[in-house]
Design a protein around this motif. Structure first.
Motif, mmCIF file in Angstrom:
data_model
loop_
_atom_site.group_PDB
_atom_site.id
_atom_site.type_symbol
_atom_site.label_atom_id
_atom_site.label_comp_id
_atom_site.label_asym_id
_atom_site.label_seq_id
_atom_site.Cartn_x
_atom_site.Cartn_y
_atom_site.Cartn_z
ATOM 1 N N UNK A 153 0.619 -1.129 -0.163
ATOM 2 C CA UNK A 153 0.217 0.341 0.286
ATOM 3 C C UNK A 153 0.941 1.339 0.061
ATOM 4 N N UNK A 154 2.127 1.571 -0.075
ATOM 5 C CA UNK A 154 3.432 2.097 0.110
ATOM 6 C C UNK A 154 3.550 2.843 -1.516
ATOM 7 N N UNK A 155 2.781 3.733 -2.186
ATOM 8 C CA UNK A 155 2.942 4.351 -3.616
ATOM 9 C C UNK A 155 5.032 4.709 -3.961
ATOM 10 N N UNK A 156 5.550 4.523 -3.065
ATOM 11 C CA UNK A 156 7.129 4.827 -4.022
ATOM 12 C C UNK A 156 7.358 3.404 -3.149
ATOM 13 N N UNK A 157 7.168 2.455 -2.720
ATOM 14 C CA UNK A 157 8.187 1.455 -3.083
ATOM 15 C C UNK A 157 6.804 0.070 -3.804
ATOM 16 N N UNK A 158 7.916 -0.380 -4.414
ATOM 17 C CA UNK A 158 7.738 -1.619 -5.043
ATOM 18 C C UNK A 158 8.722 -2.840 -5.292
ATOM 19 N N UNK A 159 7.467 -3.877 -4.124
ATOM 20 C CA UNK A 159 8.230 -4.870 -3.153
ATOM 21 C C UNK A 159 7.821 -5.938 -4.357
ATOM 22 N N UNK A 160 9.017 -6.721 -4.440
ATOM 23 C CA UNK A 160 9.719 -7.422 -5.670
ATOM 24 C C UNK A 160 9.691 -8.987 -4.905
ATOM 25 N N UNK A 161 10.140 -8.947 -3.344
ATOM 26 C CA UNK A 161 10.106 -10.440 -2.926
ATOM 27 C C UNK A 161 10.883 -10.460 -1.730
ATOM 28 N N UNK A 162 11.259 -11.404 -1.527
ATOM 29 C CA UNK A 162 12.275 -11.878 -0.103
ATOM 30 C C UNK A 162 13.544 -12.909 -0.479
ATOM 31 N N UNK A 163 14.326 -12.079 1.018
ATOM 32 C CA UNK A 163 15.353 -12.398 0.719
ATOM 33 C C UNK A 163 15.831 -12.737 2.170
ATOM 34 N N UNK A 164 16.463 -13.637 2.036
ATOM 35 C CA UNK A 164 17.482 -14.497 3.347
ATOM 36 C C UNK A 164 19.076 -14.369 3.402
ATOM 37 N N UNK A 165 19.419 -14.382 4.210
ATOM 38 C CA UNK A 165 21.555 -14.895 4.453
ATOM 39 C C UNK A 165 20.902 -16.346 5.078
ATOM 40 N N UNK A 166 21.591 -17.256 4.591
ATOM 41 C CA UNK A 166 21.179 -18.714 5.060
ATOM 42 C C UNK A 166 22.810 -18.754 5.805
ATOM 43 N N UNK A 167 22.277 -19.495 7.070
ATOM 44 C CA UNK A 167 23.460 -20.454 8.309
ATOM 45 C C UNK A 167 24.357 -20.089 7.421
ATOM 46 N N UNK A 168 25.802 -19.828 8.249
ATOM 47 C CA UNK A 168 26.872 -20.066 7.545
ATOM 48 C C UNK A 168 27.400 -20.903 7.504
ATOM 49 N N UNK A 169 27.625 -22.150 6.607
ATOM 50 C CA UNK A 169 27.623 -23.724 7.308
ATOM 51 C C UNK A 169 28.296 -24.272 5.975
ATOM 52 N N UNK A 170 28.662 -25.475 6.644
ATOM 53 C CA UNK A 170 28.786 -26.190 5.477
ATOM 54 C C UNK A 170 28.399 -27.180 4.814
ATOM 55 N N UNK A 171 27.090 -28.123 5.926
ATOM 56 C CA UNK A 171 26.854 -28.865 6.092
ATOM 57 C C UNK A 171 25.293 -28.197 4.698
ATOM 58 N N UNK A 172 25.393 -28.929 3.527
ATOM 59 C CA UNK A 172 24.813 -28.434 2.577
ATOM 60 C C UNK A 172 23.127 -28.455 2.705
ATOM 61 N N UNK A 173 22.750 -30.134 3.814
ATOM 62 C CA UNK A 173 21.575 -29.943 3.397
ATOM 63 C C UNK A 173 21.087 -29.106 4.398
ATOM 64 N N UNK A 174 21.911 -28.947 5.233
ATOM 65 C CA UNK A 174 20.830 -27.357 6.692
ATOM 66 C C UNK A 174 20.915 -26.411 5.090
ATOM 67 N N UNK A 175 21.536 -25.786 4.618
ATOM 68 C CA UNK A 175 22.008 -24.791 3.648
ATOM 69 C C UNK A 175 20.232 -25.287 2.520
ATOM 70 N N UNK A 176 20.261 -26.165 2.126
ATOM 71 C CA UNK A 176 19.196 -26.244 1.280
ATOM 72 C C UNK A 176 17.572 -26.461 2.283
ATOM 73 N N UNK A 177 17.918 -26.998 3.552
ATOM 74 C CA UNK A 177 16.625 -26.564 4.525
ATOM 75 C C UNK A 177 16.156 -25.660 4.127
ATOM 76 N N UNK A 178 16.971 -24.349 5.008
ATOM 77 C CA UNK A 178 16.647 -23.007 4.739
ATOM 78 C C UNK A 178 16.736 -22.608 3.960
#
Ligand SMILES: *Cc1c(COP(=O)(O)O)cnc(C)c1O
Length: 234
Positions: A153-178
């Protein structure tokens, strides 16, 4: 010695290969070059080989770069991807094209009010907390719909989507879960906001898994510009 141009090409190749592995078209995925802490010369080196989207984390550093490159590189799209305190919102509203880390309605309202009328609406992504660690910022998935409705409802903003920072981990399974969690939240939100087109997830260490899980924008810093040296300024 590899150059920024070499490393940018390698990052682009990683995107193509990750997309091929999961049957996606790599055209759906854009590369945001994260230049925080890096000098102007590094940005120009990437610009000279065609890079146009750059991400910055620190407001004043980002504004200095926007201003320094305004006349020589006028077609750069600047993305703010760091934490934002409300007293600095005006600098983001007046200098950037995108803001990825929106997680409070109060800041959204300020950005909307402060966006100059002669600029296009500020593209925004809502930052979502998907991390197993409790320390990451962003809204919980349960609060997403309420914040998205307010922003829409804010005309000067355009909602494009979502962003996230994944946990810093070497665990590929955890990365994919997130990342899968974020993709599901994105698909759900799209049922109410069909115009959403951006899923900002994946960095140097996890971009392959992010693409496998549906990322449309990967934010890559160290793989292009080298390790960062956090001096006294940060
Ligand atoms: C620094 C940063 C990046 C880039 O991280 P690299 O691991 O260097 O690729 C991406 N996104 C955000 C939000 C960042 O702060």
């Amino acid at each position: 010695m590899t150059t920024i141009a070499d490393r940018l090409a390698i990052a682009q190749q990683r995107i193509i290969e990750a997309a091929q592995l999961c049957g996606r078209n790599s055209c759906e995925i854009s590369l945001l070059a994260v230049s925080k802490t890096k000098p102007i010369a590094d940005i120009i080196a990437a610009y000279d080989v065609g890079q146009r989207q750059f991400g910055e984390n620190y407001v004043q550093e980002g504004v200095d770069k926007v201003q320094a490159l305004k006349s020589t590189c006028p077609d750069i799209k600047w993305h703010f991807i760091g934490p934002l305190q409300s007293n600095k919102s005006r600098l983001v509203a007046t200098h950037f094209d995108w803001m990825h880390t929106l997680s409070r309605e109060k800041i959204a309202q300020r950005l909307n009010d402060q966006r100059p009328q002669d600029m296009a609406p500020l593209n925004v992504c809502i930052q979502v907390n998907i991390s197993a660690e409790d320390t990451k910022s962003g809204v919980d998935i349960a609060e997403l719909s309420q914040l998205a409705t307010a922003i829409a409802n804010m005309p000067a903003l355009r909602l494009r989507g979502l962003m996230a920072i994944g946990t810093a981990t070497a665990d590929s399974e955890l990365q994919r879960q997130e990342f899968t969690q974020l993709k599901q939240a994105f698909d759900t939100l799209k049922q109410s906001f069909a115009e959403l087109d951006t899923l900002s997830m994946g960095m140097s260490g996890d971009l392959d898994n992010a693409i496998a899980c549906g990322s449309t924008m990967v934010r890559i810093g160290s793989a292009i510009f080298g390790e960062r040296d956090y001096g006294a300024n940060h």
